[in-house]
Design an enzyme around this catalytic site. Structure first.
Site, PDB file in Angstrom:
ATOM      1  N   ASP A 120      10.666  -8.446   2.622  1.00 28.94           N
ATOM      2  CA  ASP A 120       9.423  -8.730   1.904  1.00 28.94           C
ATOM      3  C   ASP A 120       8.344  -7.827   2.507  1.00 28.94           C
ATOM      4  O   ASP A 120       8.646  -6.916   3.293  1.00 28.94           O
ATOM      5  CB  ASP A 120       9.074 -10.227   1.950  1.00 28.94           C
ATOM      6  CG  ASP A 120       8.649 -10.707   3.341  1.00 28.94           C
ATOM      7  OD1 ASP A 120       8.738  -9.913   4.315  1.00 28.94           O
ATOM      8  OD2 ASP A 120       8.253 -11.874   3.467  1.00 28.94           O
ATOM      9  N   HIS A 149      31.681 -13.965  17.589  1.00 23.86           N
ATOM     10  CA  HIS A 149      32.117 -15.339  17.333  1.00 23.86           C
ATOM     11  C   HIS A 149      31.943 -15.787  15.884  1.00 23.86           C
ATOM     12  O   HIS A 149      32.660 -16.676  15.429  1.00 23.86           O
ATOM     13  CB  HIS A 149      31.342 -16.317  18.228  1.00 23.86           C
ATOM     14  CG  HIS A 149      31.804 -16.294  19.657  1.00 23.86           C
ATOM     15  ND1 HIS A 149      31.470 -17.260  20.570  1.00 23.86           N
ATOM     16  CD2 HIS A 149      32.590 -15.399  20.329  1.00 23.86           C
ATOM     17  CE1 HIS A 149      32.027 -16.987  21.740  1.00 23.86           C
ATOM     18  NE2 HIS A 149      32.698 -15.850  21.637  1.00 23.86           N
ATOM     19  N   GLY A 163      12.769 -17.448   6.631  1.00 24.62           N
ATOM     20  CA  GLY A 163      12.910 -17.620   5.180  1.00 24.62           C
ATOM     21  C   GLY A 163      14.105 -16.867   4.636  1.00 24.62           C
ATOM     22  O   GLY A 163      14.889 -17.401   3.835  1.00 24.62           O
ATOM     23  N   THR A 166       9.289 -13.700  10.041  1.00 23.75           N
ATOM     24  CA  THR A 166       9.991 -14.341  11.159  1.00 23.75           C
ATOM     25  C   THR A 166      11.498 -14.174  11.075  1.00 23.75           C
ATOM     26  O   THR A 166      12.200 -14.342  12.077  1.00 23.75           O
ATOM     27  CB  THR A 166       9.718 -15.864  11.141  1.00 23.75           C
ATOM     28  OG1 THR A 166      10.129 -16.366   9.856  1.00 23.75           O
ATOM     29  CG2 THR A 166       8.239 -16.162  11.370  1.00 23.75           C
ATOM     30  N   CYS A 223      12.087 -10.412   7.060  1.00 21.54           N
ATOM     31  CA  CYS A 223      10.805 -10.968   6.608  1.00 21.54           C
ATOM     32  C   CYS A 223       9.940 -11.102   7.869  1.00 21.54           C
ATOM     33  O   CYS A 223      10.228 -10.465   8.878  1.00 21.54           O
ATOM     34  CB  CYS A 223      10.988 -12.279   5.845  1.00 21.54           C
ATOM     35  SG  CYS A 223      11.753 -13.626   6.774  1.00 21.54           S
ATOM     36  N   HIS A 278      38.023 -18.430  16.623  1.00 20.53           N
ATOM     37  CA  HIS A 278      36.816 -18.403  15.776  1.00 20.53           C
ATOM     38  C   HIS A 278      37.166 -18.367  14.289  1.00 20.53           C
ATOM     39  O   HIS A 278      36.357 -18.766  13.454  1.00 20.53           O
ATOM     40  CB  HIS A 278      35.928 -17.218  16.159  1.00 20.53           C
ATOM     41  CG  HIS A 278      35.553 -17.239  17.605  1.00 20.53           C
ATOM     42  ND1 HIS A 278      34.757 -18.227  18.148  1.00 20.53           N
ATOM     43  CD2 HIS A 278      35.904 -16.431  18.633  1.00 20.53           C
ATOM     44  CE1 HIS A 278      34.634 -18.023  19.450  1.00 20.53           C
ATOM     45  NE2 HIS A 278      35.320 -16.937  19.773  1.00 20.53           N
TER      46      HIS A 278
HETATM   47  C1  RB5 Z   1       5.232 -14.067   4.608  1.00 26.43           C
HETATM   48  O1  RB5 Z   1       3.910 -14.300   4.935  1.00 26.43           O
HETATM   49  C2  RB5 Z   1       6.147 -14.878   5.513  1.00 26.43           C
HETATM   50  O2  RB5 Z   1       6.020 -16.231   5.218  1.00 26.43           O
HETATM   51  C3  RB5 Z   1       7.584 -14.421   5.370  1.00 26.43           C
HETATM   52  O3  RB5 Z   1       7.665 -13.071   5.656  1.00 26.43           O
HETATM   53  C4  RB5 Z   1       8.603 -15.080   6.283  1.00 26.43           C
HETATM   54  O4  RB5 Z   1       8.209 -15.037   7.606  1.00 26.43           O
HETATM   55  C5  RB5 Z   1       9.109 -16.386   5.856  1.00 26.43           C
HETATM   56  O5  RB5 Z   1       9.955 -17.011   6.499  1.00 26.43           O
END
Ligand code: RB5
Length: 152
Positions: A8, A98, A70, A67, A65, A133
């Site tokens: 994203d 694994h 998502g 973090t 993305c 595994h």
């Molecule tokens: C976008 O702002 C952010 O929510 C997305 O990139 C991600 O981190 C979602 O898990």
């Protein structure tokens, strides 16, 4: 290997870095976008890459993305996808040894280019250990089939 990559807006910068890194390798890379920093919804790009991995059209996927959370949630909805969120080297290595992870997920707002490069290299170069595994992965597959109504 044939690799699909997607992000994203929050992962766009790191996706470009990873693309640059993969350019110098023998891997065939399919860029599924996004292609700017304009705000988009990560499920749309997670779906593109995950569908390709799920259908066996590519060997591996890489999703980024902010973090990585998502994208992981999206990817693991797809049959045959084993997505691993690896913002450190040890996780990247273990996810191959694994878990035979076929999608690598990174957090573009968490790690920098150099660490991402090490993680991607390690993840692509580490083979699945198999053995005990295999049995565990088969159990995941059985759960997936049951939940999707295809169980034995
Ligand atoms: C976008 O702002 C952010 O929510 C997305 O990139 C991600 O981190 C979602 O898990």
């Amino acid at each position: 290997m044939k690799i699909a990559i997607g992000s994203d807006h929050a992962g766009f910068g790191l996706k470009e870095d990873v693309l640059e890194l993969l350019k110098g390798t023998a891997h065939e890379v399919i860029d599924c976008g996004t292609n700017t920093t304009a705000s988009v919804d990560y499920p749309d790009f997670g779906e593109k890459v995950s569908r390709m991995v799920s259908a066996g059209e590519v060997d591996r996927g890489i999703l980024i993305c902010g973090t990585g959370i998502g994208m992981s949630m999206v990817a693991n909805k797809f049959p045959n996808v084993r997505a691993a969120l690896c913002n450190d080297l040890f996780s990247a290595k273990m996810s191959r040894l694994h878990n035979d992870a076929n999608v690598l997920v990174l957090g573009g707002r968490i790690i920098g280019r150099d660490l991402a490069a090490e993680i991607v290299r390690t993840w692509l170069d580490t083979a699945f250990e198999g053995d005990r595994h295999m049995r565990r992965l088969q159990k995941i597959k059985d759960i997936e089939d049951t939940v999707n109504g295809n169980g034995k």
